[in-house]
Design a protein around this motif. Structure first.
Motif, PDB file in Angstrom:
ATOM      1  N   CYS A   1       0.812  -1.255  -0.133  1.00  0.00           N
ATOM      2  CA  CYS A   1      -0.098  -0.168  -0.059  1.00  0.00           C
ATOM      3  C   CYS A   1       1.008   1.247   0.113  1.00  0.00           C
ATOM      4  N   ILE A   2       1.896   0.912  -0.096  1.00  0.00           N
ATOM      5  CA  ILE A   2       3.011   2.199  -0.441  1.00  0.00           C
ATOM      6  C   ILE A   2       2.445   3.073  -1.388  1.00  0.00           C
ATOM      7  N   GLY A   3       1.995   2.500  -2.750  1.00  0.00           N
ATOM      8  CA  GLY A   3       1.693   3.414  -3.672  1.00  0.00           C
ATOM      9  C   GLY A   3       0.549   4.255  -3.417  1.00  0.00           C
ATOM     10  N   PHE A   4      -0.469   3.781  -2.421  1.00  0.00           N
ATOM     11  CA  PHE A   4      -1.630   4.553  -2.026  1.00  0.00           C
ATOM     12  C   PHE A   4      -1.099   5.928  -1.187  1.00  0.00           C
ATOM     13  N   VAL A   5      -0.009   5.247  -0.204  1.00  0.00           N
ATOM     14  CA  VAL A   5       0.572   6.398   0.727  1.00  0.00           C
ATOM     15  C   VAL A   5       1.328   7.694  -0.164  1.00  0.00           C
ATOM     16  N   MET A   6       1.541   7.421  -1.177  1.00  0.00           N
ATOM     17  CA  MET A   6       2.626   8.237  -2.066  1.00  0.00           C
ATOM     18  C   MET A   6       1.641   9.610  -2.296  1.00  0.00           C
ATOM     19  N   ALA A   7       0.328   9.486  -2.416  1.00  0.00           N
ATOM     20  CA  ALA A   7      -0.404  10.507  -2.611  1.00  0.00           C
ATOM     21  C   ALA A   7      -0.369  11.532  -1.474  1.00  0.00           C
ATOM     22  N   ALA A   8       0.011  11.291  -0.368  1.00  0.00           N
ATOM     23  CA  ALA A   8       0.314  12.140   0.771  1.00  0.00           C
ATOM     24  C   ALA A   8       1.343  13.064   0.537  1.00  0.00           C
ATOM     25  N   PHE A   9       2.395  12.522  -0.176  1.00  0.00           N
ATOM     26  CA  PHE A   9       3.798  13.216  -0.171  1.00  0.00           C
ATOM     27  C   PHE A   9       4.311  13.757  -1.810  1.00  0.00           C
ATOM     28  N   THR A  10       3.417  13.303  -2.802  1.00  0.00           N
ATOM     29  CA  THR A  10       4.069  13.862  -4.296  1.00  0.00           C
ATOM     30  C   THR A  10       3.513  15.010  -4.444  1.00  0.00           C
ATOM     31  N   GLU A  11       4.157  15.803  -5.369  1.00  0.00           N
ATOM     32  CA  GLU A  11       3.802  17.114  -5.687  1.00  0.00           C
ATOM     33  C   GLU A  11       2.495  17.383  -5.914  1.00  0.00           C
ATOM     34  N   ARG A  12       1.842  16.418  -6.741  1.00  0.00           N
ATOM     35  CA  ARG A  12       0.522  16.678  -7.490  1.00  0.00           C
ATOM     36  C   ARG A  12      -0.530  15.866  -6.833  1.00  0.00           C
ATOM     37  N   LYS A  13      -0.114  15.227  -5.621  1.00  0.00           N
ATOM     38  CA  LYS A  13      -0.992  14.307  -4.771  1.00  0.00           C
ATOM     39  C   LYS A  13      -1.251  13.201  -5.758  1.00  0.00           C
ATOM     40  N   GLN A  14      -0.361  12.717  -6.365  1.00  0.00           N
ATOM     41  CA  GLN A  14      -0.615  11.447  -7.220  1.00  0.00           C
ATOM     42  C   GLN A  14      -0.047   9.981  -6.404  1.00  0.00           C
ATOM     43  N   ALA A  15      -0.823   9.180  -6.503  1.00  0.00           N
ATOM     44  CA  ALA A  15      -0.506   7.887  -6.101  1.00  0.00           C
ATOM     45  C   ALA A  15       0.162   7.144  -6.966  1.00  0.00           C
ATOM     46  N   LEU A  16       0.684   5.841  -6.887  1.00  0.00           N
ATOM     47  CA  LEU A  16       1.630   5.102  -7.914  1.00  0.00           C
ATOM     48  C   LEU A  16       0.742   5.018  -9.097  1.00  0.00           C
ATOM     49  N   HIS A  17      -0.467   4.537  -9.149  1.00  0.00           N
ATOM     50  CA  HIS A  17      -1.288   4.348 -10.173  1.00  0.00           C
ATOM     51  C   HIS A  17      -1.655   5.613 -10.951  1.00  0.00           C
ATOM     52  N   ASP A  18      -1.550   6.733 -10.449  1.00  0.00           N
ATOM     53  CA  ASP A  18      -1.858   8.034 -11.247  1.00  0.00           C
ATOM     54  C   ASP A  18      -0.562   8.253 -11.833  1.00  0.00           C
ATOM     55  N   ILE A  19       0.797   8.301 -11.193  1.00  0.00           N
ATOM     56  CA  ILE A  19       1.679   8.564 -11.890  1.00  0.00           C
ATOM     57  C   ILE A  19       1.983   7.563 -13.147  1.00  0.00           C
ATOM     58  N   ILE A  20       1.423   6.230 -13.014  1.00  0.00           N
ATOM     59  CA  ILE A  20       1.681   5.401 -14.229  1.00  0.00           C
ATOM     60  C   ILE A  20       0.889   5.853 -15.277  1.00  0.00           C
ATOM     61  N   CYS A  21      -0.475   6.033 -14.756  1.00  0.00           N
ATOM     62  CA  CYS A  21      -1.599   6.385 -15.891  1.00  0.00           C
ATOM     63  C   CYS A  21      -1.718   7.831 -16.125  1.00  0.00           C
ATOM     64  N   ASP A  22      -0.824   8.538 -15.773  1.00  0.00           N
ATOM     65  CA  ASP A  22      -0.961   9.893 -16.059  1.00  0.00           C
ATOM     66  C   ASP A  22      -2.283  10.612 -15.804  1.00  0.00           C
ATOM     67  N   THR A  23      -2.678  10.353 -14.435  1.00  0.00           N
ATOM     68  CA  THR A  23      -3.977  10.783 -14.041  1.00  0.00           C
ATOM     69  C   THR A  23      -3.668  11.443 -12.751  1.00  0.00           C
ATOM     70  N   LEU A  24      -4.586  12.538 -12.367  1.00  0.00           N
ATOM     71  CA  LEU A  24      -4.868  13.186 -11.152  1.00  0.00           C
ATOM     72  C   LEU A  24      -6.120  13.235 -10.540  1.00  0.00           C
ATOM     73  N   VAL A  25      -6.091  13.319  -9.379  1.00  0.00           N
ATOM     74  CA  VAL A  25      -7.460  13.320  -8.644  1.00  0.00           C
ATOM     75  C   VAL A  25      -7.391  14.841  -8.062  1.00  0.00           C
ATOM     76  N   VAL A  26      -8.631  15.512  -8.574  1.00  0.00           N
ATOM     77  CA  VAL A  26      -8.910  17.011  -8.248  1.00  0.00           C
ATOM     78  C   VAL A  26     -10.186  17.195  -7.732  1.00  0.00           C
ATOM     79  N   ASP A  27     -10.469  18.340  -7.184  1.00  0.00           N
ATOM     80  CA  ASP A  27     -11.858  19.083  -6.906  1.00  0.00           C
ATOM     81  C   ASP A  27     -12.426  18.739  -8.199  1.00  0.00           C
ATOM     82  N   LYS A  28     -13.973  18.668  -7.911  1.00  0.00           N
ATOM     83  CA  LYS A  28     -14.786  18.466  -8.939  1.00  0.00           C
ATOM     84  C   LYS A  28     -15.009  19.662  -9.973  1.00  0.00           C
ATOM     85  N   PHE A  29     -14.772  20.840  -9.317  1.00  0.00           N
ATOM     86  CA  PHE A  29     -14.636  22.272 -10.141  1.00  0.00           C
ATOM     87  C   PHE A  29     -13.203  22.451 -10.792  1.00  0.00           C
ATOM     88  N   ALA A  30     -12.325  21.877 -10.645  1.00  0.00           N
ATOM     89  CA  ALA A  30     -10.889  21.973 -11.355  1.00  0.00           C
ATOM     90  C   ALA A  30     -11.438  21.806 -12.749  1.00  0.00           C
TER      91      ALA A  30
END
Length: 317
Positions: free
Chosen positions: A243-272
């Motif tokens: 689960c280190i891949g999930f915890v990465m979301a707390a420390f990466t610059e754009r709050k990306q977990a490992l699967h976000d980095i792999i797939c070029d995705t972001l989790v953002v506010d719905k109005f972003a």
């Protein structure tokens, strides 16, 4: 030649017309560079200025002496025709259904893929918002799992009992096949639920919708179904890394977990990446706090129950 559609100042859709006819309307002043247009092959409606090169409007303007500098200045300053704030503002169609002139002619309003608006503030979804969203989705999928497995387990027992009356091996095979089908259904549901929701117009699962976040590409665009499915398998990688891949979301610059980095995705506010970035929420929000509190309470109750069971078992010994 391409067939074009355009929306007038009253948001009424017109067309199809030929490109030459569209240029003639522009020359006559019936439409301007802020008019929204669409043709087959375009993902969404665009202002006429965005396709001016394709329609050779600049060449036509030069030949007729039309000065487009003020029109382009108006568009750059935001004075051009813009999409309505809500679909409910669009006029009713002749069939009695509501539609927006900004919807492609062959599409229903709910299928519209809104363009990602660049340049505004983007609030990243923090780690705890994602945890709250995951908790809701986990509860939903757990309920689905039991809904599938309980009747299939009963069916498997029945099949196994009937087959086992004559052949015990056949009975076991029948029971395992029934349960195997159930687990395949559950796996497919766990894969397609987030993939379908993330690639839908909502760009979010029910859990993410509840806390007000969504999944987008790094440039704000909506995920395709293929990328969303790939994100599910990358999600498994985040799981098997303790689960280190999930915890990465707390420390990466754009709050990306490992699967976000792999797939070029972001989790953002719905109005972003929308026309109203000022509506984004910086803090956790009431819904997130309530969900996290309920999740924490549930975990404490589960731990307490396990402790009681352990104490009771030790007492019997």
């Amino acid at each position: 030649m391409s067939q074009w559609y355009y929306a007038d100042s009253q948001r009424e859709r017109h067309g199809p017309i030929e490109a030459d006819d569209l240029r003639e309307k522009f020359r006559a002043g019936d439409i301007d560079l802020g008019t929204l247009v669409w043709r087959e092959g375009m993902q969404q409606w665009q202002p006429l200025s965005a396709v001016s090169d394709e329609l050779q409007l600049l060449a036509q303007a030069a030949s007729t002496g039309i000065d487009l500098r003020q029109d382009y200045a108006a568009i750059e300053s935001g004075e051009a025709l813009s999409a309505p704030a809500a679909e409910s503002e669009a006029p009713a169609a002749t069939s009695g259904e509501t539609y927006s002139p900004y919807t492609a002619p062959a599409s229903r309003p709910q299928d519209v893929d809104p363009a990602a608006v660049q340049g505004g503030l983007v609030v990243q979804a923090g780690f705890w918002k994602r945890v709250a969203a995951y908790f809701i989705d986990y509860v939903i999928m757990t309920m689905f799992t039991y809904i599938v497995l309980i009747p299939l387990s009963i069916l498997g027992a029945i099949v196994g009992g009937i087959s086992g009356s004559s052949d015990s091996a056949a009975g076991s095979i029948g029971m395992f096949l029934t349960l195997g089908i159930g687990y395949l259904i559950i796996f497919a549901a766990n894969m397609m639920y987030p993939a379908w929701m993330h690639s839908s117009k909502y760009q979010a699962t029910l859990g993410k919708m509840a806390v007000g976040i969504k999944v987008v590409r790094s440039n704000g665009e909506r995920l395709t179904l293929g990328r969303a499915i790939g994100r599910f398998f990358a999600y498994i990688l985040s799981s098997i890394t303790l689960c280190i891949g999930f915890v990465m979301a707390a420390f990466t610059e754009r709050k990306q977990a490992l699967h976000d980095i792999i797939c070029d995705t972001l989790v953002v506010d719905k109005f972003a990446f929308t026309e109203h970035p000022e509506w984004q929420q910086q803090g956790l929000g009431t819904v997130t706090i309530v969900i996290l509190s309920l999740a924490g309470l549930g975990i404490l109750c589960l731990i307490g129950l396990l402790v009681l069971i352990g104490v009771a078992a030790a007492g019997f010994n």
